[in-house]
Design a protein around this motif. Sequence first.
Motif, PDB file in Angstrom:
ATOM      1  N   VAL A 183       0.854  -1.219   0.010  1.00  0.00           N
ATOM      2  CA  VAL A 183       0.049   0.106  -0.118  1.00  0.00           C
ATOM      3  C   VAL A 183       0.869   1.145   0.104  1.00  0.00           C
ATOM      4  O   VAL A 183       1.975   1.335   0.993  1.00  0.00           O
ATOM      5  N   SER A 185       0.984   5.080   0.171  1.00  0.00           N
ATOM      6  CA  SER A 185       0.024   6.433   0.846  1.00  0.00           C
ATOM      7  C   SER A 185       0.291   7.465  -0.433  1.00  0.00           C
ATOM      8  O   SER A 185       1.247   7.639  -1.253  1.00  0.00           O
ATOM      9  N   SER A 200       4.133  -4.420   2.049  1.00  0.00           N
ATOM     10  CA  SER A 200       4.375  -3.254   2.902  1.00  0.00           C
ATOM     11  C   SER A 200       3.609  -2.104   2.785  1.00  0.00           C
ATOM     12  O   SER A 200       2.880  -2.004   1.745  1.00  0.00           O
ATOM     13  N   VAL A 201       3.815  -1.114   3.772  1.00  0.00           N
ATOM     14  CA  VAL A 201       3.029   0.100   3.944  1.00  0.00           C
ATOM     15  C   VAL A 201       3.849   1.256   3.806  1.00  0.00           C
ATOM     16  O   VAL A 201       4.728   1.514   4.644  1.00  0.00           O
ATOM     17  N   THR A 203       4.775   5.231   3.615  1.00  0.00           N
ATOM     18  CA  THR A 203       4.097   6.511   3.941  1.00  0.00           C
ATOM     19  C   THR A 203       5.266   7.438   3.791  1.00  0.00           C
ATOM     20  O   THR A 203       4.754   8.816   3.984  1.00  0.00           O
ATOM     21  N   ASN A 215       6.132  -2.406   7.616  1.00  0.00           N
ATOM     22  CA  ASN A 215       4.987  -1.347   8.052  1.00  0.00           C
ATOM     23  C   ASN A 215       5.428  -0.573   9.197  1.00  0.00           C
ATOM     24  O   ASN A 215       5.286  -1.275  10.449  1.00  0.00           O
TER      25      ASN A 215
END
Length: 231
Positions: A183, A185, A200-201, A203, A215
């Motif tokens: 994901v 952002s 993975s996230v 940001t 994450n």
Amino acid sequence: MDKIEQTKKLILLGHSEGGIGVLMDLASELSGVNQFDIVKNIDLPDCVFSPELYSIRHFFDFEYDFESNVKLGVQFGVHHSNVKYLLYFHFLKKFGIEKERYISIKHPSSYIAPSAELGGALFLEPLSVISSYSKLGFGVSIKRSASVGHHVNLGDFVNINPRAVLSGYVNIGMGTEIGAGAVISNNVNIGSRTLIGAGSVVTRDIPDGVIAYGNPCKVVRENERWAKITY
């Protein structure tokens, strides 16, 4: 896929059984293509498929007559960004295969916004989404159920794996791969030749030439896949 509507035949540059298997099924479903010439630039075993649904011939690049087959469309037989990049420049320099020779394969269950700008040699799997005012470079792969948000810029040879979600105003540099289920952002910039791990996230911005995952997503090490590529 207008270049192969009449011939029902396609040239694939390079090969992996995973990449070619998916591509053959999509090409057959969309345009009735059932003949594939696989042109290898390195000595690897031929692909073997069961059941044998299609007519497949394997060639080394020095054996293949591109001039006699100039009316046939061309696509990549692989999905990894670094391999696509190498194959493109190999066949451009040795055989003059320009970008205009490549065809795109887009599954009808995918959504492409009218305002999106698409580069050549696109490979778009089922249920994928390309949202408004996004710009895709050459040789981009968007895998099944992946979503590209609005005002996203994807460089050449970017590979977006299944179920990845890119939010709005994301920029991804040339040759970067986004792992399955990742994901990204809003307003995040990811550099060129980078690998974002599955799940993975992301940001914050990620630089060029690294492997990053987690994450929140963090840089782990250099992306060795690109380390020895000099052009």
